[in-house]
Design a protein around this motif. Structure first.
Motif, short mmCIF file in Angstrom:
data_model
loop_
_atom_site.label_atom_id
_atom_site.label_comp_id
_atom_site.label_asym_id
_atom_site.label_seq_id
_atom_site.Cartn_x
_atom_site.Cartn_y
_atom_site.Cartn_z
N TYR A 1 0.82 -1.22 0.00
CA TYR A 1 0.00 0.00 0.00
C TYR A 1 0.85 1.26 0.00
CZ TYR A 1 -3.58 -3.36 1.41
OH TYR A 1 -4.43 -4.44 1.47
N ASN A 2 2.18 1.11 -0.05
CA ASN A 2 3.08 2.26 -0.05
C ASN A 2 2.82 3.16 1.16
OD1 ASN A 2 4.45 1.55 -2.41
ND2 ASN A 2 2.88 2.51 -3.69
N LEU A 3 2.71 2.54 2.33
CA LEU A 3 2.43 3.27 3.55
C LEU A 3 3.60 3.14 4.51
CD1 LEU A 3 -1.32 2.56 4.45
CD2 LEU A 3 -0.30 4.72 3.74
N LEU A 4 3.82 4.21 5.26
CA LEU A 4 4.82 4.25 6.31
C LEU A 4 4.14 4.69 7.59
CD1 LEU A 4 7.80 4.28 7.39
CD2 LEU A 4 7.87 6.68 6.68
N ALA A 5 4.21 3.85 8.63
CA ALA A 5 3.67 4.18 9.95
C ALA A 5 4.83 4.48 10.88
CB ALA A 5 2.84 3.02 10.49
N ALA A 6 4.72 5.55 11.64
CA ALA A 6 5.81 5.98 12.52
C ALA A 6 5.23 6.43 13.85
CB ALA A 6 6.61 7.11 11.88
N GLY A 7 6.05 6.30 14.90
CA GLY A 7 5.69 6.75 16.23
C GLY A 7 6.94 6.93 17.06
N THR B 1 4.46 7.43 -1.94
CA THR B 1 4.47 7.93 -3.31
C THR B 1 4.27 9.44 -3.36
OG1 THR B 1 2.11 7.41 -3.48
CG2 THR B 1 3.68 5.74 -4.24
N THR B 2 3.29 9.94 -2.63
CA THR B 2 3.02 11.38 -2.62
C THR B 2 3.77 12.12 -1.52
OG1 THR B 2 1.09 11.07 -1.19
CG2 THR B 2 0.73 10.96 -3.57
N GLN B 3 4.35 11.36 -0.55
CA GLN B 3 5.09 11.94 0.57
C GLN B 3 4.22 12.89 1.38
OE1 GLN B 3 8.68 13.72 -0.95
NE2 GLN B 3 9.20 11.92 -2.17
N GLN B 4 2.95 12.51 1.53
CA GLN B 4 2.01 13.31 2.29
C GLN B 4 1.48 12.49 3.46
OE1 GLN B 4 1.32 16.55 1.73
NE2 GLN B 4 2.75 16.52 -0.01
N GLN B 5 1.13 13.19 4.53
CA GLN B 5 0.57 12.54 5.70
C GLN B 5 -0.90 12.24 5.48
OE1 GLN B 5 -0.51 14.46 9.73
NE2 GLN B 5 1.62 13.80 10.01
N THR B 6 -1.29 10.98 5.69
CA THR B 6 -2.67 10.55 5.48
C THR B 6 -3.44 10.39 6.79
OG1 THR B 6 -1.99 8.22 5.49
CG2 THR B 6 -2.04 9.35 3.36
N PHE B 7 -2.77 10.24 7.91
CA PHE B 7 -3.47 10.08 9.18
C PHE B 7 -2.54 10.49 10.31
CE2 PHE B 7 -4.36 7.44 12.95
CZ PHE B 7 -5.68 7.81 13.19
N LYS B 8 -3.12 11.14 11.31
CA LYS B 8 -2.39 11.50 12.53
C LYS B 8 -3.31 11.25 13.71
CE LYS B 8 0.24 15.12 14.86
NZ LYS B 8 0.76 16.51 14.80
N ALA B 9 -2.89 10.35 14.59
CA ALA B 9 -3.72 9.98 15.72
C ALA B 9 -3.72 11.06 16.80
CB ALA B 9 -3.23 8.65 16.31
N ARG B 10 -4.79 11.04 17.57
CA ARG B 10 -4.92 11.95 18.71
C ARG B 10 -4.79 11.16 20.00
NH1 ARG B 10 -10.12 15.61 18.53
NH2 ARG B 10 -9.04 16.37 20.41
N ASN B 11 -4.19 11.77 20.98
CA ASN B 11 -4.04 11.13 22.27
C ASN B 11 -5.38 11.09 23.00
OD1 ASN B 11 -2.86 9.92 24.45
ND2 ASN B 11 -1.57 11.64 25.03
#
Length: 436
Positions: free
Chosen positions: A152-158, A170-180
């Protein structure tokens, strides 16, 4: 190479059963279970300590994708080694920051190395003869761990106080950002520190990660930005995390390693209930990896041991002492299910015993010695029987003497009980007699 003594795990000749470990001194060690051998390689030094490892072989390589590994060192250099010979094949320098995650992809027919540093710098570099930087982009910081889904060409980081983020490669854009989660009863921010991330059911919409603050958080990005489930794991800091997928039932079980040496498995269907603890582990766990098809988990830590546990029975199937404090581990997927979970096989260090033959060889006895041994046994048996007869006869004589002594001695009559009246009663009796 060093030989270790362990169980007789029979494997096929085509499969090279290997577990690769990295330590704080910069050495990478290949533990071959089928040969019970340890092959160390790499440059040793405190500044060359191993931070991360991953398989980096090419798809057309005769040894397969797992015939080569990439080792990220503490001096911000990534080195590739051949597992068969232990020779260095390539190296990538000038990596910005301490590497917290990496992966090898095939992009346009070329092997490309993806690295992510603690500063949030993501770089793509080709591993061909002419190394070049394909592209770079920046994500949030500080990063502690990453996970990639190449399909899926996804990178998850924390990271430390950095919640889950998803980026499109591919687009180098953020698709999701979790909230605490919401603040606690003192209106303070709930701390978090992501130490391991994985996707549930390989679904790009479902994610799970382990926080060092004794929590397992599950996210569904289609529902909300906050976690949909939070499981408490105990009171000890979590140091590493992996997700085991049962191939028979298709269920998933999170497994964590703690700072006090506990390796625990949890059941998500029962509200994060503790499903079991692996036996025999000690020391802070720094590396944890599950086998992709078999119920096996390999763990390393500061106790300098490599252990392989059976996930269902929780028994230690293999253990070897590797002399240095270990930081990371890789599992070969070609491992066959030849380890018996009912009879754990423990491999020990061979510093005291270096023999390669049988530990207890059979000794052939001469026929004359056998006859002499039989005669000795017969004589011993005869002596034992005679001793028993003498003892029995003496016991009978003693019993007869006791019986005769009892008959001769006259029986004495039982003594009469004399009850003395108390002194206070005596004058009263005298008064009654006088009155009469």
């Amino acid at each position: 190479q060093r030989r270790v003594h362990g169980g007789n795990q029979s494997t096929s000749n085509n499969n090279m059963v290997r577990v690769v470990t990295g330590d704080e001194t910069g050495l990478a060690k290949v533990v071959r279970l089928e040969k019970k051998m340890i092959a160390p390689f790499g440059q040793q030094g405190k500044m060359f300590g191993v931070e991360r490892m991953c398989f980096s072989g090419a798809t057309g390589d005769p040894n397969g994708v797992e015939g080569e590994i990439a080792v990220a060192r503490r001096d911000n250099v990534v080195v590739g080694y051949d597992l068969q010979s232990g020779t260095q094949k390539w190296s990538v320098k000038d990596v910005s920051g301490c590497i917290k995650g990496m992966e090898v992809f095939n992009v346009d027919g070329e092997r490309t190395l993806l690295t992510c540093s603690d500063t949030g710098a993501v770089e793509f570099k080709t591993l061909s003869a002419h190394q070049r930087v394909a592209r770079t982009f920046q994500i949030s910081k500080p990063v502690q761990t990453i996970r990639t889904l190449s399909h899926y060409n996804l990178l998850a980081a924390g990271g430390d106080n950095m919640d889950l983020e998803l980026w499109d490669l591919t687009t180098q854009q953020q698709t999701f950002k979790a909230r605490n989660v919401k603040n606690d009863f003192l209106d303070l921010r709930v701390p978090l520190s992501v130490v391991g991330i994985d996707s549930l059911e390989n679904d790009p919409n479902k994610w799970i990660y382990a926080s060092a603050h004794q929590e397992l958080r599950i996210y569904d990005i289609r529902v909300q930005k906050r976690p949909v489930q939070i499981y408490k794991t105990g009171e000890v800091k979590i140091t590493t995390f992996c997700l085991w997928r049962d191939p028979t039932t298709r269920l998933e079980y999170p497994i964590i390693g703690e700072a006090e040496g506990r390796i625990a498995k949890f059941e998500m269907r029962k509200g994060g209930l503790l499903a079991g603890v692996m036996k025999g582990s000690a020391g802070s766990i720094r590396g944890l990896v599950c086998h992709p098809t078999l119920p096996l988990v390999a763990s390393v830590g500061l106790d300098r041991h490599l252990r392989i546990h059976h996930i269902k029975s929780r028994k230690t199937l293999f253990k070897v002492y590797l002399k240095q404090r270990l930081t990371s581990v890789l599992f070969n997927s070609d491992l066959e299910e030849t380890m018996d979970d009912k009879k754990p096989k423990v491999a020990q260090d061979d510093d005291e015993n270096e023999s390669e033959g049988e530990m207890y060889p059979e000794v052939q006895s001469d026929p004359e010695d056998a006859e002499n041994d039989e005669e000795d046994e017969e004589s011993v048996n005869v002596e034992a029987q005679s001793e028993k007869e003498v003892a029995s006869s003496s016991a009978e004589d003693d019993d007869e003497e006791e019986d005769s002594s009892e008959e001769e001695s006259p029986k004495k009559p039982p003594a009469k009980r004399i009850i003395s009246k108390p002194a206070a009663v005596r004058p009263a009796l005298k008064k009654k007699q006088k009155t009469k």
